[in-house]
Design a protein around this motif. Structure first.
Motif, PDB file in Angstrom:
ATOM      1  N   ALA A 206      55.754 -30.103   6.958  1.00 51.20           N
ATOM      2  CA  ALA A 206      57.045 -29.616   6.448  1.00 51.20           C
ATOM      3  C   ALA A 206      58.080 -30.737   6.439  1.00 51.20           C
ATOM      4  O   ALA A 206      58.863 -30.866   5.489  1.00 51.20           O
ATOM      5  CB  ALA A 206      57.528 -28.437   7.291  1.00 51.20           C
ATOM      6  N   ILE A 207      58.077 -31.559   7.475  1.00 51.16           N
ATOM      7  CA  ILE A 207      59.008 -32.692   7.550  1.00 51.16           C
ATOM      8  C   ILE A 207      58.685 -33.701   6.453  1.00 51.16           C
ATOM      9  O   ILE A 207      59.581 -34.186   5.754  1.00 51.16           O
ATOM     10  CB  ILE A 207      58.951 -33.349   8.944  1.00 51.16           C
ATOM     11  CG1 ILE A 207      59.553 -32.413   9.991  1.00 51.16           C
ATOM     12  CG2 ILE A 207      59.664 -34.702   8.947  1.00 51.16           C
ATOM     13  CD1 ILE A 207      59.280 -32.830  11.424  1.00 51.16           C
ATOM     14  N   LEU A 208      57.412 -34.027   6.283  1.00 49.96           N
ATOM     15  CA  LEU A 208      57.022 -35.020   5.277  1.00 49.96           C
ATOM     16  C   LEU A 208      57.392 -34.570   3.871  1.00 49.96           C
ATOM     17  O   LEU A 208      57.791 -35.390   3.039  1.00 49.96           O
ATOM     18  CB  LEU A 208      55.526 -35.307   5.359  1.00 49.96           C
ATOM     19  CG  LEU A 208      55.044 -35.970   6.646  1.00 49.96           C
ATOM     20  CD1 LEU A 208      53.538 -36.186   6.601  1.00 49.96           C
ATOM     21  CD2 LEU A 208      55.778 -37.267   6.924  1.00 49.96           C
TER      22      LEU A 208
ATOM     23  N   THR B 101      56.220 -33.360  17.247  1.00 52.55           N
ATOM     24  CA  THR B 101      56.244 -31.954  16.852  1.00 52.55           C
ATOM     25  C   THR B 101      55.073 -31.195  17.474  1.00 52.55           C
ATOM     26  O   THR B 101      54.107 -31.790  17.938  1.00 52.55           O
ATOM     27  CB  THR B 101      56.186 -31.819  15.324  1.00 52.55           C
ATOM     28  OG1 THR B 101      54.995 -32.442  14.861  1.00 52.55           O
ATOM     29  CG2 THR B 101      57.386 -32.471  14.668  1.00 52.55           C
ATOM     30  N   ASP B 102      55.170 -29.877  17.449  1.00 54.77           N
ATOM     31  CA  ASP B 102      54.159 -29.022  18.071  1.00 54.77           C
ATOM     32  C   ASP B 102      52.925 -28.774  17.214  1.00 54.77           C
ATOM     33  O   ASP B 102      51.887 -28.388  17.727  1.00 54.77           O
ATOM     34  CB  ASP B 102      54.781 -27.673  18.438  1.00 54.77           C
ATOM     35  CG  ASP B 102      55.841 -27.800  19.513  1.00 54.77           C
ATOM     36  OD1 ASP B 102      55.737 -28.723  20.337  1.00 54.77           O
ATOM     37  OD2 ASP B 102      56.771 -26.978  19.526  1.00 54.77           O
ATOM     38  N   SER B 103      53.050 -28.990  15.902  1.00 51.47           N
ATOM     39  CA  SER B 103      51.929 -28.647  15.034  1.00 51.47           C
ATOM     40  C   SER B 103      51.870 -29.558  13.811  1.00 51.47           C
ATOM     41  O   SER B 103      52.872 -30.149  13.404  1.00 51.47           O
ATOM     42  CB  SER B 103      52.049 -27.197  14.559  1.00 51.47           C
ATOM     43  OG  SER B 103      53.163 -27.061  13.682  1.00 51.47           O
TER      44      SER B 103
ATOM     45  N   PHE C 220      64.677 -38.615  13.306  1.00 51.68           N
ATOM     46  CA  PHE C 220      64.672 -39.359  14.571  1.00 51.68           C
ATOM     47  C   PHE C 220      65.773 -38.818  15.486  1.00 51.68           C
ATOM     48  O   PHE C 220      65.548 -38.540  16.662  1.00 51.68           O
ATOM     49  CB  PHE C 220      64.865 -40.857  14.319  1.00 51.68           C
ATOM     50  CG  PHE C 220      64.895 -41.664  15.579  1.00 51.68           C
ATOM     51  CD1 PHE C 220      63.722 -42.008  16.232  1.00 51.68           C
ATOM     52  CD2 PHE C 220      66.104 -42.077  16.120  1.00 51.68           C
ATOM     53  CE1 PHE C 220      63.752 -42.743  17.414  1.00 51.68           C
ATOM     54  CE2 PHE C 220      66.147 -42.805  17.286  1.00 51.68           C
ATOM     55  CZ  PHE C 220      64.964 -43.147  17.935  1.00 51.68           C
ATOM     56  N   GLU C 221      66.961 -38.653  14.933  1.00 50.48           N
ATOM     57  CA  GLU C 221      68.087 -38.155  15.724  1.00 50.48           C
ATOM     58  C   GLU C 221      67.857 -36.728  16.220  1.00 50.48           C
ATOM     59  O   GLU C 221      68.330 -36.353  17.288  1.00 50.48           O
ATOM     60  CB  GLU C 221      69.381 -38.255  14.921  1.00 50.48           C
ATOM     61  CG  GLU C 221      69.825 -39.691  14.717  1.00 50.48           C
ATOM     62  CD  GLU C 221      71.001 -39.846  13.767  1.00 50.48           C
ATOM     63  OE1 GLU C 221      71.382 -38.863  13.079  1.00 50.48           O
ATOM     64  OE2 GLU C 221      71.538 -40.972  13.696  1.00 50.48           O
ATOM     65  N   GLN C 222      67.116 -35.928  15.455  1.00 54.48           N
ATOM     66  CA  GLN C 222      66.799 -34.557  15.861  1.00 54.48           C
ATOM     67  C   GLN C 222      65.665 -34.524  16.889  1.00 54.48           C
ATOM     68  O   GLN C 222      65.380 -33.476  17.458  1.00 54.48           O
ATOM     69  CB  GLN C 222      66.390 -33.719  14.649  1.00 54.48           C
ATOM     70  CG  GLN C 222      67.513 -33.436  13.692  1.00 54.48           C
ATOM     71  CD  GLN C 222      67.029 -32.722  12.423  1.00 54.48           C
ATOM     72  OE1 GLN C 222      65.845 -32.546  12.166  1.00 54.48           O
ATOM     73  NE2 GLN C 222      67.994 -32.324  11.603  1.00 54.48           N
ATOM     74  N   GLY C 223      64.998 -35.651  17.088  1.00 54.22           N
ATOM     75  CA  GLY C 223      63.899 -35.710  18.049  1.00 54.22           C
ATOM     76  C   GLY C 223      62.537 -35.407  17.467  1.00 54.22           C
ATOM     77  O   GLY C 223      61.547 -35.351  18.210  1.00 54.22           O
ATOM     78  N   ASP C 224      62.457 -35.197  16.151  1.00 60.15           N
ATOM     79  CA  ASP C 224      61.160 -34.952  15.514  1.00 60.15           C
ATOM     80  C   ASP C 224      60.301 -36.217  15.539  1.00 60.15           C
ATOM     81  O   ASP C 224      59.099 -36.153  15.785  1.00 60.15           O
ATOM     82  CB  ASP C 224      61.331 -34.495  14.067  1.00 60.15           C
ATOM     83  CG  ASP C 224      62.107 -33.198  13.955  1.00 60.15           C
ATOM     84  OD1 ASP C 224      61.934 -32.318  14.822  1.00 60.15           O
ATOM     85  OD2 ASP C 224      62.904 -33.061  13.004  1.00 60.15           O
ATOM     86  N   PHE C 225      60.931 -37.372  15.261  1.00 61.25           N
ATOM     87  CA  PHE C 225      60.248 -38.660  15.312  1.00 61.25           C
ATOM     88  C   PHE C 225      60.657 -39.366  16.593  1.00 61.25           C
ATOM     89  O   PHE C 225      61.847 -39.477  16.905  1.00 61.25           O
ATOM     90  CB  PHE C 225      60.602 -39.533  14.114  1.00 61.25           C
ATOM     91  CG  PHE C 225      60.097 -39.026  12.788  1.00 61.25           C
ATOM     92  CD1 PHE C 225      58.903 -38.331  12.687  1.00 61.25           C
ATOM     93  CD2 PHE C 225      60.814 -39.251  11.634  1.00 61.25           C
ATOM     94  CE1 PHE C 225      58.431 -37.869  11.467  1.00 61.25           C
ATOM     95  CE2 PHE C 225      60.356 -38.802  10.409  1.00 61.25           C
ATOM     96  CZ  PHE C 225      59.162 -38.110  10.323  1.00 61.25           C
ATOM     97  N   LEU C 226      59.673 -39.848  17.320  1.00 58.07           N
ATOM     98  CA  LEU C 226      59.920 -40.551  18.576  1.00 58.07           C
ATOM     99  C   LEU C 226      59.961 -42.060  18.377  1.00 58.07           C
ATOM    100  O   LEU C 226      60.557 -42.777  19.174  1.00 58.07           O
ATOM    101  CB  LEU C 226      58.823 -40.202  19.585  1.00 58.07           C
ATOM    102  CG  LEU C 226      58.590 -38.706  19.803  1.00 58.07           C
ATOM    103  CD1 LEU C 226      57.406 -38.486  20.726  1.00 58.07           C
ATOM    104  CD2 LEU C 226      59.842 -38.044  20.346  1.00 58.07           C
ATOM    105  N   LEU C 227      59.335 -42.513  17.320  1.00 58.46           N
ATOM    106  CA  LEU C 227      59.267 -43.937  16.999  1.00 58.46           C
ATOM    107  C   LEU C 227      59.137 -44.052  15.490  1.00 58.46           C
ATOM    108  O   LEU C 227      58.380 -43.291  14.876  1.00 58.46           O
ATOM    109  CB  LEU C 227      58.039 -44.537  17.692  1.00 58.46           C
ATOM    110  CG  LEU C 227      57.801 -46.022  17.553  1.00 58.46           C
ATOM    111  CD1 LEU C 227      57.203 -46.543  18.846  1.00 58.46           C
ATOM    112  CD2 LEU C 227      56.886 -46.321  16.395  1.00 58.46           C
ATOM    113  N   VAL C 228      59.868 -44.978  14.900  1.00 54.99           N
ATOM    114  CA  VAL C 228      59.829 -45.196  13.454  1.00 54.99           C
ATOM    115  C   VAL C 228      59.954 -46.695  13.212  1.00 54.99           C
ATOM    116  O   VAL C 228      60.775 -47.363  13.843  1.00 54.99           O
ATOM    117  CB  VAL C 228      61.012 -44.486  12.741  1.00 54.99           C
ATOM    118  CG1 VAL C 228      61.034 -44.819  11.262  1.00 54.99           C
ATOM    119  CG2 VAL C 228      60.976 -42.987  12.964  1.00 54.99           C
TER     120      VAL C 228
END
Length: 100
Positions: free
Chosen positions: A65-67, A57-59, A33-41
């Protein structure tokens, strides 16, 4: 963007490790979330041991990969449903719902 529904499988959580694993899971989604990968959690309020994430994310590969970094991913402790979507409309009121 991607919407991710995550549901834990209670029977897969090793005895006595639930709290420890949850702390690691929280650190994982907080970092992304802090890196901006997740916009809402957030957790579902009408379903225990389940929640939602919106990834910017773009793809799908980037989401996967994150999961794979989530402690619940290993050993199939959680199920992840990943859906691609676009949001042509986003309300300016969205920040008003943080924590609700």
């Amino acid at each position: 963007m991607f919407i991710i529904n995550q549901t834990l499988k209670a029977d897969k959580i090793p005895a006595g490790r639930g709290e420890e694993l949850f702390k690691q899971h929280t650190a994982w989604f907080t970092r992304h979330f802090e890196q901006g990968d997740f916009l809402l959690v957030g957790p579902y309020t009408d379903k225990e041991m389940a929640g939602i994430m919106i990834a910017g994310t773009d793809s799908r590969e980037a989401v996967e990969a994150i999961l794979k970094e989530d402690v619940y991913y290993a050993d199939g402790i959680a199920e992840y449903e990943v859906r691609s979507f676009k949001a042509p409309l986003i309300s300016a009121k969205l920040p008003n719902y943080a924590g609700k």
